[in-house]
Design a protein around this motif. Structure first.
Motif, PDB file in Angstrom:
ATOM      1  N   MET A 225       0.829  -1.205   0.000  1.00 40.66           N
ATOM      2  CA  MET A 225       0.000   0.000   0.000  1.00 40.66           C
ATOM      3  C   MET A 225       0.864   1.256   0.000  1.00 40.66           C
ATOM      4  SD  MET A 225      -3.255  -0.903   2.481  1.00 40.66           S
ATOM      5  CE  MET A 225      -2.510  -2.061   3.621  1.00 40.66           C
ATOM      6  N   ALA A 226       1.928   1.274   0.805  1.00 37.72           N
ATOM      7  CA  ALA A 226       2.817   2.442   0.851  1.00 37.72           C
ATOM      8  C   ALA A 226       3.463   2.671  -0.509  1.00 37.72           C
ATOM      9  CB  ALA A 226       3.876   2.247   1.931  1.00 37.72           C
ATOM     10  N   ASN A 227       3.934   1.596  -1.140  1.00 40.31           N
ATOM     11  CA  ASN A 227       4.529   1.729  -2.468  1.00 40.31           C
ATOM     12  C   ASN A 227       3.526   2.238  -3.494  1.00 40.31           C
ATOM     13  OD1 ASN A 227       6.978   0.768  -1.510  1.00 40.31           O
ATOM     14  ND2 ASN A 227       6.564  -1.351  -2.106  1.00 40.31           N
ATOM     15  N   ALA A 228       2.296   1.700  -3.430  1.00 40.05           N
ATOM     16  CA  ALA A 228       1.264   2.088  -4.396  1.00 40.05           C
ATOM     17  C   ALA A 228       0.901   3.562  -4.257  1.00 40.05           C
ATOM     18  CB  ALA A 228       0.027   1.214  -4.201  1.00 40.05           C
ATOM     19  N   LEU A 229       0.842   4.066  -3.042  1.00 40.94           N
ATOM     20  CA  LEU A 229       0.504   5.474  -2.822  1.00 40.94           C
ATOM     21  C   LEU A 229       1.559   6.392  -3.443  1.00 40.94           C
ATOM     22  CD1 LEU A 229      -0.657   5.135   0.878  1.00 40.94           C
ATOM     23  CD2 LEU A 229      -2.083   6.018  -0.972  1.00 40.94           C
ATOM     24  N   VAL A 230       2.816   6.071  -3.226  1.00 43.14           N
ATOM     25  CA  VAL A 230       3.896   6.893  -3.772  1.00 43.14           C
ATOM     26  C   VAL A 230       3.894   6.840  -5.300  1.00 43.14           C
ATOM     27  CG1 VAL A 230       6.401   7.035  -3.953  1.00 43.14           C
ATOM     28  CG2 VAL A 230       5.349   6.809  -1.708  1.00 43.14           C
ATOM     29  N   GLN A 231       3.740   5.648  -5.872  1.00 44.40           N
ATOM     30  CA  GLN A 231       3.756   5.518  -7.330  1.00 44.40           C
ATOM     31  C   GLN A 231       2.553   6.195  -7.981  1.00 44.40           C
ATOM     32  OE1 GLN A 231       6.301   4.456  -9.105  1.00 44.40           O
ATOM     33  NE2 GLN A 231       7.418   4.065  -7.184  1.00 44.40           N
ATOM     34  N   GLN A 232       1.392   6.082  -7.368  1.00 39.03           N
ATOM     35  CA  GLN A 232       0.197   6.736  -7.913  1.00 39.03           C
ATOM     36  C   GLN A 232       0.346   8.251  -7.898  1.00 39.03           C
ATOM     37  OE1 GLN A 232      -2.613   5.822  -9.406  1.00 39.03           O
ATOM     38  NE2 GLN A 232      -2.104   3.645  -9.414  1.00 39.03           N
TER      39      GLN A 232
END
Length: 587
Positions: A225-232
């Motif tokens: 989730m943390a990775n997805a937030l940054v990439q989005q």
């Protein structure tokens, strides 16, 4: 550090929550990452139970050149300070103490570089997960979110003002002002809750629907989730640094620690202890020291066999809430300062049934006793001890604290002939909300000889008060006398101090050179305008002749002796340099 994800359960089976963490931070399209993100969940079960876990995000203010340094300092020191608090303190107080110290340090650093226009400013948001509660601390426009089920709520509020045309200005940040306003709040937790901390490089570019969608993914790990937030956020056009910390609550303890905390802060004072008595697994061997304010006992840990010093409060102050608060604060100060020239305060590993704290046992004698046995020591030996005392004192100042009661009785010389500063009872914490109170040592004979007269008269002079004490100790080390004689103990008003006159150190020790004497005089000058401002400047002038102090009369009777003194010190520095070269050149 990431927490493991066990099988979901409503009850953790202990007194600490079970959780999973994910952390992502990127520079993004900027050349450098001025964000800092951290998560710490200690391995020690005792710390997990009584202090919990900490997550924090800080964002260096882009207009401040030292923003990256500020954000890293804030996150790391908050974690360090928080996990060094006594378990007698509630989370709100522990966080406030840590943040006021951090704010004071960043503000001081900013003003130390005013000519270079270097500002140490950052936003800051932190979560402390303890028992069944999330405690949050917030300054600036980084954010804290709480998600339960499908509902996402922003727990923090942005400290910004709108200037028009979508322009905003930050009105609060760490390091911005001497007075710090921190938002503090509590969130009651439930299994399955998810908590999010973000820098503005993430939440300014993602609508809440996107945040909710990523956080509600049923099988995604917290790290995913943390990775997805940054990439989005990057895909959405973020042109700022990006940071996100996600915490998922897996299970919670069946009961809270609130009752424990209430009991701990109301611990009874221990009775007078006698040899052979036991307290919480510590066997009392003998009393080391007693005064109307406290007692020190040599004790032995019956589990490990280690000898320790136990400090207990005096029963005379059992109803004095301010005294109790100061006593508990001593433990906190000691736990924060880890330096070889300062006595170590040890974290209690077992539940306490009475109010006390533990310190390492240092075998040796006080500096006051040492000076009685070593009148006119070799200059090299005396100067080395003075350097060690200064290094220990600097460790206090690095933590934005002032010792306030540096004197020979509070310095130990151990069996290896090294100096150690002890006693934290009079420490003043810079930036703290506490009201400054002048020192009162009615039972400590001679203390007035070493305390800054301004402090005794009610004025807080900060590190220059400690510097005065160090200079006075230096004078006594080399002369066996006090710079103003015994008359200083009779001073009661400002006029009394102004009538005092510095006594040349060379009249008591003829080997002292003029430049060294003048540095001592400036270090313990009663006039603050004449006194040194930093320990480094004072110690530098003692170690190296200041050209301003070298204007000496060739007929001076002390000239030849001063040359001998200088040669002895040069020999010491030469040996030290060779030792350092050997150390760094060894494989």
């Amino acid at each position: 550090m990431q927490g493991a994800k066990p099988a979901p359960s409503k009850d953790s089976g202990g007194s600490a929550p079970l959780l999973e963490s994910g952390l992502a931070t990127l520079a993004g399209r900027k050349p450098d990452n001025e964000d800092a993100a951290i998560f710490h969940w200690p391995d020690d079960p005792h710390l997990r139970e009584y202090l919990g876990a900490v997550a924090a995000v800080a964002d260096g203010v882009s207009s401040a050149e030292a923003g990256a340094h500020a954000s890293k300092t804030a996150t790391r020191q908050f974690v360090s300070d928080y996990f060094n608090v006594p378990d007698t303190w509630p989370v709100a107080r522990a966080g406030e103490k840590a943040l006021t110290s951090i704010n004071s340090k960043l503000y001081r650093l900013s003003h130390a570089f005013t000519q270079q226009e270097k500002g140490y400013l950052c936003t800051f948001s932190a979560l402390v997960i303890k028992s069944r509660t999330a405690h949050y601390f917030h300054v600036g426009d980084s954010r804290i979110y709480h998600m339960r089920g499908a509902e996402l709520r922003q727990a923090s509020r942005d400290h910004t003002v709108i200037l028009g045309r979508q322009r905003q200005m930050l009105v609060r940040a760490l390091g911005m002002d001497t007075a710090l306003q921190v938002d503090y709040g509590r969130i009651d937790l439930a299994p399955g809750d998810r908590l999010l901390l973000t820098s503005d490089g993430v939440h300014d570019f993602l609508p809440e629907e996107t945040l909710r969608g990523i956080l509600s993914a049923p099988d995604a790990s917290a790290q995913h989730m943390a990775n997805a937030l940054v990439q989005q956020a990057l895909l959405a056009g973020s042109d700022d640094n990006l940071s996100a910390v996600v915490l998922e609550i897996i299970a919670l303890p069946a009961t809270t620690l609130d009752e424990y905390s209430r009991q701990l802060t109301r611990l009874p004072f221990p009775p007078p202890l006698e040899p052979g008595m036991r307290l919480d697994g510590f066997l009392v061997e003998r009393e080391l020291y007693a005064s109307p304010r406290s007692q020190l006992y040599l004790v032995r840990d019956t589990a490990s066999g280690e000898q320790l010093v136990m400090k207990t409060p005096s029963a005379n102050y059992a109803d004095d809430l301010h005294y109790i608060d100061r006593f508990v604060q001593e433990e906190w100060v000691g736990l924060r300062i880890q330096h070889p020239r300062v006595a170590r305060v040890l974290r209690q590993q077992r539940p306490r049934t009475a109010l006390y704290y533990l310190m390492e046992y240092i075998q040796g004698e006080t500096l006051a006793q040492w000076m009685q046995h070593n009148r006119f020591p070799k200059p090299t030996r005396a100067f080395r001890l003075l350097q060690e005392i200064a290094a220990g004192l600097q460790a206090f100042h690095d933590q934005e604290t002032v010792h306030q009661d540096l004197r020979p009785a509070n310095i130990l010389i151990d069996r290896d002939d090294h100096a150690r500063i002890v006693d934290f009872g009079s420490v003043y914490i810079a930036g703290s909300a506490e009201i400054f109170r002048p020192l009162q040592h009615s039972s400590a004979l001679g203390t007035a000889s070493y305390s800054d007269p301004h402090t005794l008269l009610g004025r807080n002079t900060g590190i220059r008060g400690d510097l005065y004490a160090l200079a006075t100790i230096a004078y006594e080390l080399f002369t066996g006398q006090l710079p103003y004689g015994e008359e200083i103990n009779d001073c009661r008003a400002r006029g009394d101090y102004e009538r005092l006159r510095y006594r040349d150190a060379r009249q008591f020790n003829p080997v002292i050179p003029l430049w060294f004497d003048r540095a001592l005089a400036r270090g313990c000058a009663i006039d603050l305008e004449q006194r040194y401002h930093t320990l480094d400047d004072f110690m530098a002038d003692l170690a190296n002749p200041n050209p301003r102090y070298l204007r000496d009369d060739p007929s001076d009777l002390h000239h030849q002796h001063a040359s001998l003194f200088w040669k002895l010190l040069c020999a010491l520095w030469g040996v030290t340099l060779l030792a350092l070269l050997a150390l760094f050149s060894s494989p």
